[in-house]
Scaffold this motif. Structure first.
Motif, short mmCIF file in Angstrom:
data_model
loop_
_atom_site.label_atom_id
_atom_site.label_comp_id
_atom_site.label_asym_id
_atom_site.label_seq_id
_atom_site.Cartn_x
_atom_site.Cartn_y
_atom_site.Cartn_z
N ASP A 280 0.82 -1.21 0.00
CA ASP A 280 0.00 0.00 0.00
C ASP A 280 0.86 1.27 0.00
O ASP A 280 0.58 2.22 -0.72
CB ASP A 280 -0.94 0.01 1.21
CG ASP A 280 -2.11 -0.94 1.06
OD1 ASP A 280 -2.35 -1.43 -0.06
OD2 ASP A 280 -2.78 -1.21 2.08
N ILE A 281 1.90 1.27 0.79
CA ILE A 281 2.77 2.45 0.87
C ILE A 281 3.68 2.54 -0.35
O ILE A 281 3.83 3.59 -0.96
CB ILE A 281 3.56 2.45 2.18
CG1 ILE A 281 2.60 2.67 3.35
CG2 ILE A 281 4.65 3.52 2.17
CD1 ILE A 281 3.21 2.47 4.71
N SER A 282 4.29 1.42 -0.73
CA SER A 282 5.25 1.46 -1.85
C SER A 282 4.55 1.76 -3.17
O SER A 282 5.14 2.38 -4.05
CB SER A 282 6.07 0.18 -1.92
OG SER A 282 5.25 -0.94 -2.11
N ALA A 283 3.30 1.34 -3.32
CA ALA A 283 2.57 1.61 -4.57
C ALA A 283 2.40 3.11 -4.81
O ALA A 283 2.30 3.55 -5.95
CB ALA A 283 1.20 0.93 -4.54
N GLN A 284 2.40 3.88 -3.74
CA GLN A 284 2.25 5.32 -3.87
C GLN A 284 3.53 5.99 -4.33
O GLN A 284 3.50 7.04 -4.96
CB GLN A 284 1.79 5.92 -2.55
CG GLN A 284 0.42 5.41 -2.17
CD GLN A 284 -0.06 6.03 -0.91
OE1 GLN A 284 -0.09 7.25 -0.79
NE2 GLN A 284 -0.44 5.20 0.04
N PHE B 290 -1.61 -7.08 -4.06
CA PHE B 290 -2.04 -5.88 -4.77
C PHE B 290 -2.44 -4.83 -3.75
O PHE B 290 -2.85 -5.15 -2.64
CB PHE B 290 -3.24 -6.20 -5.68
CG PHE B 290 -2.90 -7.18 -6.75
CD1 PHE B 290 -2.30 -6.78 -7.93
CD2 PHE B 290 -3.16 -8.53 -6.57
CE1 PHE B 290 -1.96 -7.68 -8.92
CE2 PHE B 290 -2.83 -9.45 -7.55
CZ PHE B 290 -2.23 -9.03 -8.73
N PRO B 291 -2.33 -3.55 -4.12
CA PRO B 291 -2.76 -2.50 -3.19
C PRO B 291 -4.22 -2.68 -2.79
O PRO B 291 -5.04 -3.15 -3.59
CB PRO B 291 -2.56 -1.21 -3.99
CG PRO B 291 -1.55 -1.55 -5.03
CD PRO B 291 -1.79 -3.00 -5.36
N THR C 110 -5.90 1.97 -3.99
CA THR C 110 -6.12 2.00 -5.44
C THR C 110 -6.99 3.20 -5.81
O THR C 110 -6.70 3.89 -6.80
CB THR C 110 -6.76 0.68 -5.91
OG1 THR C 110 -5.90 -0.39 -5.56
CG2 THR C 110 -6.99 0.68 -7.40
N ALA C 111 -8.02 3.46 -5.02
CA ALA C 111 -8.89 4.62 -5.29
C ALA C 111 -8.11 5.92 -5.17
O ALA C 111 -8.24 6.82 -6.01
CB ALA C 111 -10.07 4.61 -4.33
#
Length: 132
Positions: free
Chosen positions: A30-34, A91-92, A97-98
């Motif tokens: 969640d953090i790294s996807a950003q 996956f995030p 994702t939103a």
């Protein structure tokens, strides 16, 4: 990519530590996807990695305090040896994702208005607040 060792019981079932590891790995994606849009977090069965590391330390000159590092190397070695077959890709979460979709839409609109193609992939403080 981040390969995270998933501590399973000897029979392959999940443990309390497995649940904690899953929570950590989900926060990691969640953090790294950003920050890293192509980041991947992969869960890999780490059964017997500590025993393998202990055996290596016993038959080498490595100090015992390196057992965790050697176990981590063992997990990666096993992952690569199996070419990732059997890994679990995370996956995030939907709320992240939103947030990412809204940010991409805003960036696209900003680029369209300004005529620039520069992208920024830094997480907003508001987005990080939702992960706590």
């Amino acid at each position: 990519s981040f390969v995270v060792g998933l501590p399973l019981e000897k029979n392959g079932s999940e443990s309390q530590q497995s649940n904690l590891t899953r929570t950590f790995a989900q926060r990691l994606i969640d953090i790294s996807a950003q920050c890293l849009p192509r980041a991947q977090v992969i869960l890999w069965d780490e059964r017997f990695s500590s025993q393998e590391a202990e055996a290596l330390v016993a038959h080498s000159r490595s100090p015992p305090e390196f057992i965790d590092s050697i176990a981590a190397c063992s997990i990666l070695d096993d992952y690569y040896a199996h070419q990732g077959v059997g890994a679990e890709l995370l996956f995030p979460s939907p709320n992240v994702t939103a947030i990412l979709n809204v940010r991409r839409s805003r960036e696209e609109a900003d680029r369209h208005e300004s005529g620039t193609t520069r992208r920024q992939n830094l997480p907003s403080k508001r987005a990080l607040k939702y992960l706590d």
